[in-house]
Write an enzyme that holds these catalytic residues in place. Structure first.
Site, mmCIF file in Angstrom:
data_model
loop_
_atom_site.group_PDB
_atom_site.id
_atom_site.type_symbol
_atom_site.label_atom_id
_atom_site.label_comp_id
_atom_site.label_asym_id
_atom_site.label_seq_id
_atom_site.Cartn_x
_atom_site.Cartn_y
_atom_site.Cartn_z
ATOM 1 N N ASP A 64 -7.727 -3.002 13.844
ATOM 2 C CA ASP A 64 -9.106 -3.313 13.441
ATOM 3 C C ASP A 64 -9.156 -4.532 12.513
ATOM 4 O O ASP A 64 -10.186 -4.820 11.921
ATOM 5 C CB ASP A 64 -9.754 -2.098 12.756
ATOM 6 C CG ASP A 64 -8.987 -1.631 11.522
ATOM 7 O OD1 ASP A 64 -7.995 -2.296 11.141
ATOM 8 O OD2 ASP A 64 -9.377 -0.611 10.932
ATOM 9 N N ASP B 71 0.815 -1.221 0.000
ATOM 10 C CA ASP B 71 0.000 0.000 0.000
ATOM 11 C C ASP B 71 0.844 1.264 0.000
ATOM 12 O O ASP B 71 2.062 1.217 0.175
ATOM 13 C CB ASP B 71 -0.953 -0.010 1.205
ATOM 14 C CG ASP B 71 -0.301 -0.505 2.492
ATOM 15 O OD1 ASP B 71 0.937 -0.470 2.574
ATOM 16 O OD2 ASP B 71 -1.022 -0.932 3.392
#
Ligand code: PGA
Length: 249
Positions: A136, A67
């Site tokens: 998360d 990313d």
């Protein structure tokens, strides 16, 4: 699933670097997926040490990163291209032409994603993919969602991710953390022959347990790795619970 649980961050990093180094020694022109963040720093240090000792050659290795922040160029000190250069590429004999990171400066999000997918397609599948895990459950920057995203996407970062990244990077300045990123899709991650997920520190314990012993759900993106035929979870005792060890094959 294999689980490698070590006493300390340093030992877990060494074990992770050994796995990647073995892959490179076995297949010198292998394709390696790389991750950024605080977790893999020790792994990259160990890989640099192997190179300096003369036991590892990166000259034919090809890498693809997960990313990049949308809006940051490679010379921005918080970009993931910069991270890779300073933590690994600048210290080993890799040809930077063979290192791929999404183009954070491509403002057209659709083009940025299709361009990166074209690069990944041209590489074929990766031999080994290193992942961290977000608090998360994200992998790459694939945040919790209603569905697993197959291809490279432009993602709105979750509040928790922005806060985590401000705390660890960006000198704590939350306003400076970009709110969007380009991330390799989960479909491509799952194509890698081997996937290593590394998690260290007590802050990751609950999410690692959820990801590897709970239901497979896009609300915990890492949980899809339960379906990967060759996944290795590496971490320290703080992050890897007995329940995760017991879930190993
Ligand atoms: P960290 O990030 O290594 O900085 O904890 C992991 C991730 O967000 O994937």
């Amino acid at each position: 699933m294999r689980v490698i649980r070590k006493a300390t961050y340093e030992e877990a990093s060494k074990a992770c670097a050994e796995l990647i180094a073995s892959q490179i020694r076995l297949k010198p022109d292998c394709k390696v997926g790389l991750a950024t963040g605080s977790t893999p720093v020790g792994t990259y240090k160990a890989l640099v040490d192997f190179y300096k000792e003369g036991s590892l050659d990166f000259s034919r290795v090809v890498t693809a990163n997960l990313d990049e922040y949308r809006g940051l160029g490679g010379d921005h000190d918080q970009s993931y291209r910069y991270f890779m250069n300073t933590n690994l590429f600048d210290h080993v004999n890799i040809d930077k032409k063979n290192t791929f990171v999404p183009d954070g400066l491509e403002a057209d999000a659709v083009k940025a994603c299709t361009d990166y997918d074209a690069i990944l397609k041209s590489l074929g599948h990766l031999d080994i993919q290193l992942l961290g895990i977000g608090g998360d459950g994200h992998i790459g920057f694939n945040e919790p969602a209603d569905a697993f995203c197959v291809n490279t996407q432009c993602i709105d970062l979750e509040k928790q991710t922005i806060e985590d990244n401000a705390r660890l990077f960006f000198n704590g300045k939350i306003d400076e953390v970009p709110t969007q990123a380009y991330t390799m899709g989960i479909g491509y991650i799952m194509k890698s022959t081997t996937v290593i997920l590394m998690a260290t520190g007590a802050g990751k314990k609950d999410i690692v347990e959820k990801a590897f012993t709970g239901p497979v759900t896009p609300s915990v993106p890492a949980s899809i790795l339960q379906l990967h035929p060759n996944v290795v979870v590496i971490g320290d005792e703080a992050a890897i619970s007995e329940k995760v060890v017991a879930a190993a094959d």
